[in-house]
Design an enzyme around this catalytic site. Structure first.
Site, PDB file in Angstrom:
ATOM      1  N   HIS A 113       0.826  -1.208   0.000  1.00  0.00           N
ATOM      2  CA  HIS A 113       0.000   0.000   0.000  1.00  0.00           C
ATOM      3  C   HIS A 113       0.860   1.258   0.000  1.00  0.00           C
ATOM      4  O   HIS A 113       0.561   2.220   0.702  1.00  0.00           O
ATOM      5  CB  HIS A 113      -0.948   0.021   1.204  1.00  0.00           C
ATOM      6  CG  HIS A 113      -2.212  -0.737   0.974  1.00  0.00           C
ATOM      7  ND1 HIS A 113      -3.314  -0.177   0.369  1.00  0.00           N
ATOM      8  CD2 HIS A 113      -2.551  -2.016   1.254  1.00  0.00           C
ATOM      9  CE1 HIS A 113      -4.290  -1.085   0.296  1.00  0.00           C
ATOM     10  NE2 HIS A 113      -3.850  -2.207   0.819  1.00  0.00           N
ATOM     11  N   ASP A 144      -0.576  -4.206   5.595  1.00  0.00           N
ATOM     12  CA  ASP A 144      -1.863  -4.611   5.041  1.00  0.00           C
ATOM     13  C   ASP A 144      -1.757  -5.188   3.618  1.00  0.00           C
ATOM     14  O   ASP A 144      -1.024  -4.659   2.790  1.00  0.00           O
ATOM     15  CB  ASP A 144      -2.780  -3.370   5.020  1.00  0.00           C
ATOM     16  CG  ASP A 144      -4.228  -3.763   4.830  1.00  0.00           C
ATOM     17  OD1 ASP A 144      -4.592  -4.894   5.188  1.00  0.00           O
ATOM     18  OD2 ASP A 144      -4.999  -2.915   4.341  1.00  0.00           O
ATOM     19  N   GLU A 145      -2.528  -6.249   3.391  1.00  0.00           N
ATOM     20  CA  GLU A 145      -2.825  -6.759   2.041  1.00  0.00           C
ATOM     21  C   GLU A 145      -1.617  -6.804   1.111  1.00  0.00           C
ATOM     22  O   GLU A 145      -1.650  -6.288  -0.001  1.00  0.00           O
ATOM     23  CB  GLU A 145      -3.905  -5.882   1.375  1.00  0.00           C
ATOM     24  CG  GLU A 145      -5.231  -5.949   2.074  1.00  0.00           C
ATOM     25  CD  GLU A 145      -6.293  -5.098   1.378  1.00  0.00           C
ATOM     26  OE1 GLU A 145      -7.388  -5.633   1.153  1.00  0.00           O
ATOM     27  OE2 GLU A 145      -6.043  -3.919   1.055  1.00  0.00           O
ATOM     28  N   VAL A 146      -0.549  -7.443   1.565  1.00  0.00           N
ATOM     29  CA  VAL A 146       0.638  -7.519   0.707  1.00  0.00           C
ATOM     30  C   VAL A 146       0.512  -8.729  -0.212  1.00  0.00           C
ATOM     31  O   VAL A 146       0.338  -9.861   0.249  1.00  0.00           O
ATOM     32  CB  VAL A 146       1.925  -7.621   1.556  1.00  0.00           C
ATOM     33  CG1 VAL A 146       3.139  -7.739   0.656  1.00  0.00           C
ATOM     34  CG2 VAL A 146       2.051  -6.399   2.456  1.00  0.00           C
ATOM     35  N   ASP A 147       0.578  -8.474  -1.491  1.00  0.00           N
ATOM     36  CA  ASP A 147       0.608  -9.571  -2.466  1.00  0.00           C
ATOM     37  C   ASP A 147       2.066  -9.999  -2.602  1.00  0.00           C
ATOM     38  O   ASP A 147       2.819  -9.452  -3.422  1.00  0.00           O
ATOM     39  CB  ASP A 147       0.032  -9.075  -3.798  1.00  0.00           C
ATOM     40  CG  ASP A 147       0.193 -10.124  -4.892  1.00  0.00           C
ATOM     41  OD1 ASP A 147       0.501 -11.296  -4.566  1.00  0.00           O
ATOM     42  OD2 ASP A 147       0.029  -9.756  -6.073  1.00  0.00           O
TER      43      ASP A 147
END
Ligand code: NAG
Ligand code: NAG
Ligand code: NAG
Length: 553
Positions: free
Chosen positions: A288, A337-340
């Protein structure tokens, strides 16, 4: 003419300790639209006439009162002046409420004859310490009495508790008789249920001017929010000036005009502090992120940092050290948050590094946090860390230093595992203000009509998801105003009434949970906000005098 002012407050304090505790609402048509509902309240049913135009707030003469508090006395007095001059109830000559209006005026008529009106409230602080802390003592006592003559006293440990007492006082105004406003005689003792009462403000998806943020802070403080979780930057934009890394904003902001300069950041922090709000900044890493717009070498892939690059950690240390000079918050929120992580594999250099180190992309995520904990956090002067936790343990609690907390944003059922992993928790997952429903543990609570959504949030009792042993590890709740579809033109209607509903869950006793009862108070509270010029959305059909003669803010 004013009665002599009584500065010896001992008798009132003693009386206050003797009052009966009532949780039930008084049987009165014009019950006070207190929001949030206090922990303990006694209401006699009498009213005390008030001189709204002259109302003042003063510090007790023998007690220390910090300058920071004295500077706000006029603001507090204006709150009471405004509330006691603008009715949130239909006027007394309307059909509704005629009886109550006349009975309340008759109960106070003797004071009218004597010309004795309440025209001030005295504040007595136990300490002149003006330091703001999330878990500081926010207890207060409020006494409004006509015996032996009109008087008002707010007792608190410190200025921030006193502020809440004065806001409560303003909500006790009864202006159903517009020619003779009064304040309800009452004794209240109040303290928060949760120490951490957060609101997430997203300025990365749409920029909000500093003047607007101050307005947001004013309204948050009226609802006793005490943490502004400032999601200041994200993948979309970097609107924050860094002296050490100027290209972050110069290349990362939407516009050169949409940048919080260092002095703006300080201004927001100081303004929030005046209202009892700690600004907890968020710099989400490793994902992010829009760090790469200014400093491309830090990135491993599109908006994710490169954990294999040692410069990333020295960069973060320098950047965060600059930020902690600006933000005195005990917490710095580092996201996670939301790490690909699979995006790292697409970078040939990182892929090769992983092969050399016999590591998977998921292990690289853990490696990142290990290194943040060993290389960065020790340089942050004891600041504690907050991170997101989704529907799994994204960041293993053992990778972060003690005292770090997890913000459970997706499934409230994850609070238990995060707590058992050793991390205290803040719950935001059921309180997403950008959504028209609430993802509760029992499943989605969806209201057909937008104005009903507050009920889903109001009813979501966080303790229901925890064992009793875990309760004390839930340090607070947070409403989140993600900004994809919100700018300053629709912000307030999105936020209020829903954030007010959650504010009562954050502050009031767990057993204050009757939706039908709350709706009556919340409806009048929304009217109160409208009369102040806040663009809060109504929750049921009805009338507020702001509909015909309210001033736009
Ligand atoms: C309002 O208060 C005034 C002054 O006490 C009184 O004369 C009047 O009757 C009251 N009005 C109503 C509707 O109760
Ligand atoms: C909070 O402050 C009040 C008033 O000074 C005091 O009576 C109370 O014991 C304090 N509570 C805690 C937990 O320190
Ligand atoms: C990251 O941590 C590993 C393992 O603890 C260590 O070998 C390495 O030097 C660290 N890298 C940086 C850049 O701090």
């Amino acid at each position: 003419m004013s009665p002599p002012r009584r500065r010896n407050t001992t008798a009132v304090a003693v009386a206050a300790t003797l009052i009966a505790t009532v949780f039930a609402l008084p049987a009165r048509a014009h019950q006070p639209a207190l929001w949030p509902w206090p922990q303990q309240i006694y209401i006699s049913g009498n009213t005390v006439p008030v001189d709204a135009a002259k109302f003042e707030v003063e510090c007790e003469i023998d007690n220390p009162c910090p300058t920071k508090f004295q500077n706000e006395l006029q603001y507090y007095a204006d709150l009471v002046r405004h509330s006691c001059s603008n009715s949130v109830y239909p006027k007394a000559n309307n059909n509704d409420g005629d009886d109550e209006a006349s009975s309340s005026s008759s109960s106070s008529s003797s004071w009218d004859q004597d010309g004795q009106k309440i025209d001030s409230c005295v504040v007595k602080l136990a300490t002149s310490d003006d330091a703001l802390a999330i878990d500081s003592n926010q207890t207060f006592r409020l006494t409004v009495s006509s015996d032996p003559y009109p008087n008002c006293l707010v007792e608190a440990d410190n200025m921030y508790g006193a502020y809440y007492g004065l806001v409560t006082l303003s909500q006790l105004c009864d202006t159903s008789n517009t020619t003779a406003p009064s304040i309800l005689e009452a004794r209240i003792r109040d303290e928060p249920r949760f120490a951490f009462r957060g609101f997430l403000l997203d300025t990365a998806r749409h920029f909000l001017p500093v003047s607007y943020i101050k307005r947001v802070l004013d309204v948050l403080a009226l609802h006793r929010y005490n943490v502004l979780h400032w999601h200041v930057v994200d993948s979309e934009s970097f609107p924050l000036q860094s002296q050490a890394f100027p290209d972050l904003a110069e290349k990362g902001a939407f516009s050169p005009d949409a940048v919080y300069k260092t002095e703006d950041l300080v201004d927001v922090v100081q303004y929030a502090s005046r209202r009892g709000i700690t600004v907890m900044p968020e710099f989400d890493v490793p994902g992010h992120g829009s760090w790469g717009k200014g400093y491309p070498s830090l990135m491993g892939c599109k908006d994710v940092l490169d954990p294999t690059n040692p410069e990333v950690y020295t960069f973060l240390l320098t950047f965060l050290k600059e930020m902690l000079e600006i933000f005195p918050s005990e917490y710095i929120f580092l996201g996670g948050d939301e790490v690909d992580t699979s995006c790292w594999l697409k970078n040939p250099e990182i892929a090769e590094w992983l092969q050399q180190h016999d590591m998977t992309d998921a292990e690289l995520f853990d490696y990142f946090w290990q290194n943040v904990t060993s290389e960065v956090i020790p340089g942050l002067e004891g600041r504690k860390v907050g991170v997101w936790q989704s529907n799994k343990l994204d960041i293993k609690p053992t990778l972060l230093p003690e005292g770090s907390f997890g913000n459970v944003w997706q499934d409230p059922k994850m609070m238990g595992p995060v707590i058992d992993g050793g991390m205290p928790v803040v719950l935001s997952g059921t309180y997403y203000l950008d959504q028209d429903n609430s993802a509760t543990a029992a499943g989605p609570c969806k209201a057909y009509a937008w104005q009903q959504t507050w009920k889903c949030m109001y009813q979501e009792e966080p303790f229901d998801q925890l064992t009793q042993e875990q309760w004390s590890s839930l340090i607070g709740l947070e409403t989140t105003m993600w900004g994809e579809g919100v700018n300053r033109f629709d912000f307030e209607a999105r936020v209020w009434a829903k954030a007010a509903a959650v504010a009562e869950r954050m502050w009031s006793n767990q057993n204050v949970n009757d939706v039908a009862e709350a709706q009556v108070r919340l409806d009048r509270h929304i009217c109160r906000l409208n009369l102040m010029g806040v663009h809060a959305g109504p929750i049921i059909p009805g009338f507020c005098s702001s509909d015909v003669d309210g001033e736009a803010w």
